[in-house]
Design a protein around this motif. Structure first.
Motif, PDB file in Angstrom:
ATOM      1  N   SER A  18      10.092   3.752  -0.906  1.00 31.97           N
ATOM      2  CA  SER A  18       8.910   4.464  -1.402  1.00 31.97           C
ATOM      3  C   SER A  18       8.786   4.335  -2.917  1.00 31.97           C
ATOM      4  CB  SER A  18       8.987   5.947  -1.014  1.00 31.97           C
ATOM      5  OG  SER A  18       9.028   6.091   0.384  1.00 31.97           O
ATOM      6  N   PHE A  19       9.921   4.457  -3.598  1.00 34.65           N
ATOM      7  CA  PHE A  19       9.937   4.329  -5.052  1.00 34.65           C
ATOM      8  C   PHE A  19       9.492   2.938  -5.494  1.00 34.65           C
ATOM      9  CE2 PHE A  19      12.604   3.024  -8.751  1.00 34.65           C
ATOM     10  CZ  PHE A  19      11.889   3.689  -9.728  1.00 34.65           C
ATOM     11  N   TYR A  20      10.097   1.902  -4.921  1.00 29.97           N
ATOM     12  CA  TYR A  20       9.760   0.555  -5.366  1.00 29.97           C
ATOM     13  C   TYR A  20       8.365   0.117  -4.917  1.00 29.97           C
ATOM     14  CZ  TYR A  20      14.138  -0.151  -7.724  1.00 29.97           C
ATOM     15  OH  TYR A  20      15.174  -0.044  -8.619  1.00 29.97           O
ATOM     16  N   ASP A  21       7.815   0.723  -3.865  1.00 33.84           N
ATOM     17  CA  ASP A  21       6.413   0.486  -3.538  1.00 33.84           C
ATOM     18  C   ASP A  21       5.534   0.943  -4.700  1.00 33.84           C
ATOM     19  OD1 ASP A  21       6.994  -0.582  -1.045  1.00 33.84           O
ATOM     20  OD2 ASP A  21       6.464   1.252   0.074  1.00 33.84           O
ATOM     21  N   LYS A  22       5.863   2.112  -5.271  1.00 36.77           N
ATOM     22  CA  LYS A  22       5.117   2.618  -6.428  1.00 36.77           C
ATOM     23  C   LYS A  22       5.331   1.731  -7.652  1.00 36.77           C
ATOM     24  CE  LYS A  22       5.163   7.476  -5.122  1.00 36.77           C
ATOM     25  NZ  LYS A  22       5.623   8.820  -5.437  1.00 36.77           N
ATOM     26  N   VAL A  23       6.578   1.352  -7.877  1.00 37.06           N
ATOM     27  CA  VAL A  23       6.919   0.528  -9.039  1.00 37.06           C
ATOM     28  C   VAL A  23       6.121  -0.774  -9.026  1.00 37.06           C
ATOM     29  CG1 VAL A  23       8.768  -0.893 -10.040  1.00 37.06           C
ATOM     30  CG2 VAL A  23       9.209   1.503  -9.458  1.00 37.06           C
ATOM     31  N   GLN A  24       6.072  -1.428  -7.880  1.00 33.42           N
ATOM     32  CA  GLN A  24       5.408  -2.730  -7.795  1.00 33.42           C
ATOM     33  C   GLN A  24       3.917  -2.635  -8.124  1.00 33.42           C
ATOM     34  OE1 GLN A  24       6.584  -5.290  -4.381  1.00 33.42           O
ATOM     35  NE2 GLN A  24       8.005  -3.611  -3.925  1.00 33.42           N
ATOM     36  N   GLN A  25       3.311  -1.483  -7.866  1.00 35.47           N
ATOM     37  CA  GLN A  25       1.878  -1.298  -8.123  1.00 35.47           C
ATOM     38  C   GLN A  25       1.596  -0.689  -9.494  1.00 35.47           C
ATOM     39  OE1 GLN A  25      -0.186  -2.545  -5.805  1.00 35.47           O
ATOM     40  NE2 GLN A  25       1.680  -3.096  -4.722  1.00 35.47           N
TER      41      GLN A  25
END
Length: 145
Positions: A18-25
């Motif tokens: 969930s965290f890295y989904d946010k980071v990538q965007q």
């Protein structure tokens, strides 16, 4: 989705994904992962699962040097306070959205500590203090006493 305690590897995976989904965007730090580090997510995510599982659940599954990749990235683009602040904001928001309890609070505390350490190390490289001269060693044979 109801918030829950961080208790299992599956919880760690949910947090990390969930965290890295946010980071990538993200408009502030996403490019660092995509364009600078060119992260191979299939390799990176399992490493992050192990890292956070070791920190939060004391699994001992992480074997590595967490600092070294950041030094490599910092050679390509200076990692600055705004980058670390945004990383912490996204991490804390992710934890608070999904989890509750002592381990969730520990995750945020550990993330903030890691961010502070990394920022300190990168600042010492990117912005060395010109007034910080090495203190000369005193030759014990020349001391008067």
């Amino acid at each position: 989705m109801e918030r829950r305690e961080i208790k299992t590897r599956e919880d760690i995976e949910l947090l990390v994904n969930s965290f890295y989904d946010k980071v990538q965007q993200d408009e502030v730090i996403g490019f660092i992962f995509k364009d600078i580090a060119k992260v191979d997510w299939a390799r990176h995510l399992p490493t992050m699962y192990n890292f956070w599982e070791s920190l939060l659940l004391e699994s001992g599954s992480y074997r590595g040097n967490a600092m070294e990749p950041h030094f490599r990235i910092n050679k390509k683009i200076p990692l600055e306070a705004a980058h670390f602040q945004r990383w912490i904001q996204l991490f804390e928001a992710t934890v608070n959205k999904l989890f509750t309890g002592e381990t969730a609070a520990l995750a945020i505390t550990r993330a903030k500590s890691i961010g502070e350490i990394l920022l300190f190390k990168m600042n010492s490289i990117n912005h060395p203090d010109p007034n910080n001269k090495k203190i000369p060693l005193v030759n014990p044979g020349n001391q008067k006493g």
